[in-house]
Design a protein around this motif. Sequence first.
Motif, PDB file in Angstrom:
ATOM      1  N   LEU A  72       0.836  -1.202   0.000  1.00 35.00           N
ATOM      2  CA  LEU A  72       0.000   0.000   0.000  1.00 35.00           C
ATOM      3  C   LEU A  72       0.874   1.256   0.000  1.00 35.00           C
ATOM      4  N   ARG A  73       1.968   1.227   0.736  1.00 34.46           N
ATOM      5  CA  ARG A  73       2.900   2.362   0.750  1.00 34.46           C
ATOM      6  C   ARG A  73       3.468   2.587  -0.660  1.00 34.46           C
ATOM      7  N   MET A  74       3.800   1.506  -1.344  1.00 34.09           N
ATOM      8  CA  MET A  74       4.329   1.624  -2.700  1.00 34.09           C
ATOM      9  C   MET A  74       3.287   2.240  -3.632  1.00 34.09           C
ATOM     10  N   VAL A  75       2.043   1.823  -3.488  1.00 28.60           N
ATOM     11  CA  VAL A  75       0.967   2.373  -4.328  1.00 28.60           C
ATOM     12  C   VAL A  75       0.804   3.871  -4.053  1.00 28.60           C
ATOM     13  N   VAL A  76       0.851   4.270  -2.789  1.00 28.81           N
ATOM     14  CA  VAL A  76       0.725   5.689  -2.448  1.00 28.81           C
ATOM     15  C   VAL A  76       1.876   6.489  -3.044  1.00 28.81           C
ATOM     16  N   GLU A  77       3.106   5.963  -2.943  1.00 30.38           N
ATOM     17  CA  GLU A  77       4.285   6.678  -3.440  1.00 30.38           C
ATOM     18  C   GLU A  77       4.366   6.710  -4.962  1.00 30.38           C
ATOM     19  N   GLU A  78       4.067   5.598  -5.609  1.00 30.87           N
ATOM     20  CA  GLU A  78       4.266   5.483  -7.058  1.00 30.87           C
ATOM     21  C   GLU A  78       3.055   5.897  -7.888  1.00 30.87           C
ATOM     22  N   LYS A  79       1.873   5.841  -7.289  1.00 20.01           N
ATOM     23  CA  LYS A  79       0.630   6.200  -7.982  1.00 20.01           C
ATOM     24  C   LYS A  79       0.467   5.469  -9.320  1.00 20.01           C
ATOM     25  N   PRO A  80       0.493   4.133  -9.293  1.00 17.13           N
ATOM     26  CA  PRO A  80       0.370   3.395 -10.556  1.00 17.13           C
ATOM     27  C   PRO A  80      -1.062   3.428 -11.096  1.00 17.13           C
ATOM     28  N   LYS A  81      -1.152   3.296 -12.396  1.00 16.39           N
ATOM     29  CA  LYS A  81      -2.475   3.176 -13.021  1.00 16.39           C
ATOM     30  C   LYS A  81      -3.064   1.795 -12.719  1.00 16.39           C
ATOM     31  N   TYR A  82      -2.188   0.771 -12.776  1.00 15.42           N
ATOM     32  CA  TYR A  82      -2.625  -0.601 -12.545  1.00 15.42           C
ATOM     33  C   TYR A  82      -1.735  -1.295 -11.511  1.00 15.42           C
ATOM     34  N   LEU A  83      -2.324  -2.227 -10.822  1.00 16.14           N
ATOM     35  CA  LEU A  83      -1.583  -3.183 -10.014  1.00 16.14           C
ATOM     36  C   LEU A  83      -1.958  -4.549 -10.563  1.00 16.14           C
ATOM     37  N   PHE A  84      -0.974  -5.233 -11.124  1.00 15.06           N
ATOM     38  CA  PHE A  84      -1.182  -6.541 -11.740  1.00 15.06           C
ATOM     39  C   PHE A  84      -0.582  -7.582 -10.809  1.00 15.06           C
ATOM     40  N   ALA A  85      -1.418  -8.432 -10.240  1.00 18.00           N
ATOM     41  CA  ALA A  85      -0.950  -9.418  -9.265  1.00 18.00           C
ATOM     42  C   ALA A  85      -1.080 -10.824  -9.815  1.00 18.00           C
ATOM     43  N   GLN A  86      -0.029 -11.584  -9.634  1.00 19.12           N
ATOM     44  CA  GLN A  86      -0.055 -13.009  -9.952  1.00 19.12           C
ATOM     45  C   GLN A  86      -0.214 -13.746  -8.627  1.00 19.12           C
ATOM     46  N   LYS A  87      -1.266 -14.527  -8.527  1.00 15.50           N
ATOM     47  CA  LYS A  87      -1.551 -15.259  -7.298  1.00 15.50           C
ATOM     48  C   LYS A  87      -1.599 -14.305  -6.107  1.00 15.50           C
ATOM     49  N   ALA A  88      -2.621 -13.504  -6.062  1.00 19.14           N
ATOM     50  CA  ALA A  88      -2.724 -12.452  -5.054  1.00 19.14           C
ATOM     51  C   ALA A  88      -3.230 -12.940  -3.696  1.00 19.14           C
ATOM     52  N   GLU A  89      -2.990 -14.202  -3.370  1.00 21.87           N
ATOM     53  CA  GLU A  89      -3.503 -14.725  -2.103  1.00 21.87           C
ATOM     54  C   GLU A  89      -2.885 -14.052  -0.886  1.00 21.87           C
ATOM     55  N   THR A  90      -1.785 -13.345  -1.032  1.00 20.48           N
ATOM     56  CA  THR A  90      -1.160 -12.662   0.093  1.00 20.48           C
ATOM     57  C   THR A  90      -1.665 -11.229   0.267  1.00 20.48           C
ATOM     58  N   ILE A  91      -2.472 -10.756  -0.670  1.00 21.68           N
ATOM     59  CA  ILE A  91      -2.991  -9.386  -0.595  1.00 21.68           C
ATOM     60  C   ILE A  91      -4.407  -9.437  -0.008  1.00 21.68           C
ATOM     61  N   TYR A  92      -4.599  -8.685   1.053  1.00 20.60           N
ATOM     62  CA  TYR A  92      -5.905  -8.654   1.715  1.00 20.60           C
ATOM     63  C   TYR A  92      -6.928  -7.921   0.850  1.00 20.60           C
ATOM     64  N   PRO A  93      -8.181  -8.366   0.871  1.00 18.11           N
ATOM     65  CA  PRO A  93      -9.234  -7.627   0.163  1.00 18.11           C
ATOM     66  C   PRO A  93      -9.315  -6.161   0.609  1.00 18.11           C
ATOM     67  N   SER A  94      -9.082  -5.899   1.886  1.00 19.78           N
ATOM     68  CA  SER A  94      -9.124  -4.514   2.375  1.00 19.78           C
ATOM     69  C   SER A  94      -8.007  -3.671   1.739  1.00 19.78           C
ATOM     70  N   THR A  95      -6.849  -4.280   1.476  1.00 22.89           N
ATOM     71  CA  THR A  95      -5.757  -3.564   0.809  1.00 22.89           C
ATOM     72  C   THR A  95      -6.154  -3.237  -0.626  1.00 22.89           C
ATOM     73  N   ILE A  96      -6.790  -4.185  -1.297  1.00 23.47           N
ATOM     74  CA  ILE A  96      -7.255  -3.942  -2.669  1.00 23.47           C
ATOM     75  C   ILE A  96      -8.292  -2.827  -2.688  1.00 23.47           C
ATOM     76  N   ASP A  97      -9.205  -2.842  -1.718  1.00 18.41           N
ATOM     77  CA  ASP A  97     -10.207  -1.773  -1.636  1.00 18.41           C
ATOM     78  C   ASP A  97      -9.543  -0.403  -1.490  1.00 18.41           C
ATOM     79  N   LEU A  98      -8.535  -0.312  -0.625  1.00 20.97           N
ATOM     80  CA  LEU A  98      -7.828   0.960  -0.436  1.00 20.97           C
ATOM     81  C   LEU A  98      -7.109   1.391  -1.714  1.00 20.97           C
ATOM     82  N   MET A  99      -6.484   0.445  -2.398  1.00 20.08           N
ATOM     83  CA  MET A  99      -5.792   0.788  -3.648  1.00 20.08           C
ATOM     84  C   MET A  99      -6.785   1.282  -4.692  1.00 20.08           C
ATOM     85  N   ASN A 100      -7.928   0.638  -4.758  1.00 20.62           N
ATOM     86  CA  ASN A 100      -8.953   1.078  -5.712  1.00 20.62           C
ATOM     87  C   ASN A 100      -9.420   2.498  -5.390  1.00 20.62           C
ATOM     88  N   LYS A 101      -9.572   2.804  -4.104  1.00 18.36           N
ATOM     89  CA  LYS A 101      -9.984   4.154  -3.701  1.00 18.36           C
ATOM     90  C   LYS A 101      -8.924   5.194  -4.056  1.00 18.36           C
TER      91      LYS A 101
END
Length: 114
Positions: A72-101
């Motif tokens: 999440l810190r990386m997303v805040v700093e880098e401001k990517p258009k997309y986050l492409f995850a392979q096997k995202a089982e380690t990423i919490y749904p709440s983290t994805i919600d925050l990134m989408n926001k």
Amino acid sequence: MEKAKVIIVTPGGSFFRDPHVRAFEKCGYACITFDSRHGIIYSSLFRGASRRIPLLKYFKKMKLDALNRNLLRMVVEEKPKYLFAQKAETIYPSTIDLMNKLGTTTINFYNDLM
């Protein structure tokens, strides 16, 4: 003009990481990689021991919490258009919600070799 960014989240040693990076770069994106599965908690020895020793599950949760905070810190700093995850089982749904926001579109790729 700065290129749009994509964060590519993969297990560090994944066979798919480099081809995904090349594909996004060919489409004009600046790529940043994030290792989603590194450390002892992913070893078969740790997984087996954590089934018998409940305290180890606490350490795994701490590691996953830290991974999600770092991503999440990386997303805040880098401001990517997309986050492409392979096997995202380690990423919490709440983290994805925050990134989408934050305006980052998330994409999950789960390869099934069967």
